[in-house]
Enzyme design. Structure first.
Site, PDB file in Angstrom:
ATOM      1  N   GLU A 142       0.728  -1.330   0.006  1.00 13.69           N
ATOM      2  CA  GLU A 142       0.228  -0.017   0.021  1.00 13.69           C
ATOM      3  C   GLU A 142       0.753   1.265  -0.051  1.00 13.69           C
ATOM      4  O   GLU A 142       2.304   1.093   0.092  1.00 13.69           O
ATOM      5  CB  GLU A 142      -0.877   0.115   1.106  1.00 13.69           C
ATOM      6  CG  GLU A 142      -0.388  -0.557   2.225  1.00 13.69           C
ATOM      7  CD  GLU A 142       0.820   0.312   2.983  1.00 13.69           C
ATOM      8  OE1 GLU A 142       0.879   1.588   2.878  1.00 13.69           O
ATOM      9  OE2 GLU A 142       1.756  -0.157   3.190  1.00 13.69           O
ATOM     10  N   GLU A 168       4.533  -0.297   0.518  1.00  8.71           N
ATOM     11  CA  GLU A 168       4.484  -0.628  -0.989  1.00  8.71           C
ATOM     12  C   GLU A 168       4.065  -2.043  -1.331  1.00  8.71           C
ATOM     13  O   GLU A 168       4.022  -2.287  -2.690  1.00  8.71           O
ATOM     14  CB  GLU A 168       5.773   0.002  -1.835  1.00  8.71           C
ATOM     15  CG  GLU A 168       5.745   1.502  -1.522  1.00  8.71           C
ATOM     16  CD  GLU A 168       7.015   1.877  -2.212  1.00  8.71           C
ATOM     17  OE1 GLU A 168       7.491   1.178  -2.921  1.00  8.71           O
ATOM     18  OE2 GLU A 168       7.597   3.182  -1.902  1.00  8.71           O
TER      19      GLU A 168
END
Lengths: 339, 339
Positions: free
Chosen positions: B162, B305
């Site tokens: 994310e 991420e």
């Protein structure tokens, strides 16, 4: 290692599009590799693993769950491609070299084995030093010669691993001698001895250390008296690899014992070492702390062969890839932190 | 997962040429994958990472070191290939999918972005629930739809990651609500706020949890009130991936919060989860313990991420390769342990 290159590497890492320091240990690893090479090497790195095999006289004392013949059998398994280290080396693009540093068996001229047998197993250190002066020198030279060859072949990252029934007993004795730890703290279950055999193994380590390693025994004497032929070869490889600016990835307890001896002999080699993993052997944590190394992986492995070191290589290469390939805040037009 | 397949996998692992159990966590991982797939899948696995981006109303309260615009800027960085997750996904053969679940920016029809914006950022949970009923349902459906697509494309191993300025505040609130931990224990420095801002962030988490999550608040209500659009999408992906027998690799604190909510909603998803790493965020350890997951890597990363999850994938594939490719004691004619 080049400390100026390390400082510049750190500064470059701080320009990359990520919060400061958020790549954690990967940033340390990238900076270390750049300090060793002077600049970021291109990827993929040229990678090799050397698996050194030898037998141990101390195996006669019933310190292992496996018979001594397994050293020879596992060397053949390495040559046939069926061992864990074969699988991992192939998967991760690492050239595997299997070295007979002193297996108690006649391999004839069998191909794909690096024939450097110093002796058919080390001597029984319960009764005499594991190696004579000459055997020690020859075993160290085996590793040094192979490091030189690795350098000539352009290798940048080499893992050291081993196979030798009885060799955790040696590694435990080395750990006691280098760190001052008790035999009880430095001795684990190796390949998996039961409770009674473990107690016996601790007792053997205690006797061996008392006999051979009074306080302040120099590292070379420790190696000669309670080491092993494959351990001496790995110590030689670490000493020589550092002079060739090759990064060495230690595997488990035994290879780290060899690296710790190399560092005790020549402290500057420390800067060339990466700890691939932390094994289940309790003495391994003592050695990592002695060397001030943080392991890349902690997966409760206790296999040796170089497996934990090779498994760490994709992480090590990832660190370099991030260093070389990420965008900077400036190039990507990203706002920096307010603090 | 198929427990019979897991038992058979364990039995096979015990026939391989290594001391019993000596591959440690790799043996657990191999057995888990086989329990999920019913048999050993061939290598390389088909691997993808989904990076879900969204903004957070709570970012208005000064909980991050970075301005909210960074969410949008980093999405563009993902699309241009310059972020850490791009580098790692390329290096390890993992297909990267970037999903706009709710970024507060207009990306027009920019290509290579999966356009699933539910709303321009979640609502400020200090004043109202982060999502309405409808927004919650839509965000969960985003992840479920993509899991379905991944399954149709034959993906076997997917990482969830994310990007969202402010989202560690959400993850901390979720951690408090699920585990009962205090805000002080569950709240870290995120991208790197200073001491005063950290104290402020703890205070915000405390207020948000007190307002929205009295004891025994159901997990879906926790998600709606103190979650985020990217977090809900990841929860939806985990729930749906498990039904498609896809193994999910969690990344850091935020993606693990999403997985923990999924497990609270449907406990059977736990068997499909692997923890890629343990981040520096203190709440992450609480969630891993809540989920009873041991991280594959611990590298002091705190980036998100999907980076830690993708970095674990070579280790996960190594576990399977060892399972499928090693010789057995019988085939290699090796003596077994005496004990």
């Amino acid at each position: 290692p080049d400390e100026q290159a390390r400082t510049q590497a750190r500064a470059h890492l701080d320009t990359l599009t990520k919060p400061l320091g958020s790549l954690g240990r990967l940033e340390d690893i990238a900076a270390q590799l750049i300090a060793i090479h002077g600049a970021a090497p291109s990827l993929p790195l040229r990678k090799a693993v050397y698996t050194f095999a030898a037998d141990h006289g101390i195996a006669d004392e019933g310190v292992s769950a496996y018979p001594r013949a397994v050293t020879r059998q596992m060397v053949l398994n390495f040559l046939h491609g069926g061992a864990a280290i074969n699988v991992l080396a192939r998967l991760h693009g690492v050239a595997l070299h299997v070295v007979d540093a002193g297996v108690d068996a006649d391999f004839g001229g069998i191909p794909n084995l690096i024939h450097r047998k110093v002796r058919n197993g080390s001597r029984n250190m319960l009764h005499e030093p594991a190696m004579s002066d000459e055997e020690l020198a020859k075993a160290i030279a085996v590793g040094a010669e192979l490091a030189q060859q690795a350098s000539a072949a352009g290798m940048q990252l080499i893992a050291i691993g081993e196979m030798g029934i009885g060799n955790t007993t040696s590694a435990s004795a080395i750990t006691c001698a280098l760190t001052g730890a008790s035999a009880a703290k430095a001795t684990g279950r190796g390949t998996g001895v039961d409770h009674a055999a473990h107690a016996h193994k601790i007792h053997i380590v205690e006797r061996v250390v008392t006999k051979h390693c009074p306080e302040n025994t120099p590292p070379l004497a420790i190696l000669q008296r309670v080491g092993g032929l494959e351990i001496a070869a790995m110590t030689g490889m670490v000493l020589a690899a550092a002079t060739h600016r090759i990064t060495i990835v230690c595997d488990g307890f035994i290879s780290t014992a060899a690296a710790a001896l190399a560092a005790a002999i020549a402290p500057e080699v420390k800067g060339y070492l990466i700890a691939g993993h932390r094994s289940e052997e309790p003495g391994h944590a003592l050695l990592l702390s002695y060397l001030d190394l943080m392991p890349v992986l902690t997966l409760n492995m206790r296999l040796g062969e170089g497996t934990g070191a090779v498994l760490a290589m994709p992480v090590i290469e990832s660190a370099l890839a991030l260093y070389s390939r990420m965008a900077t805040f400036a190039s990507a037009n990203i706002s920096e932190a307010s603090q």
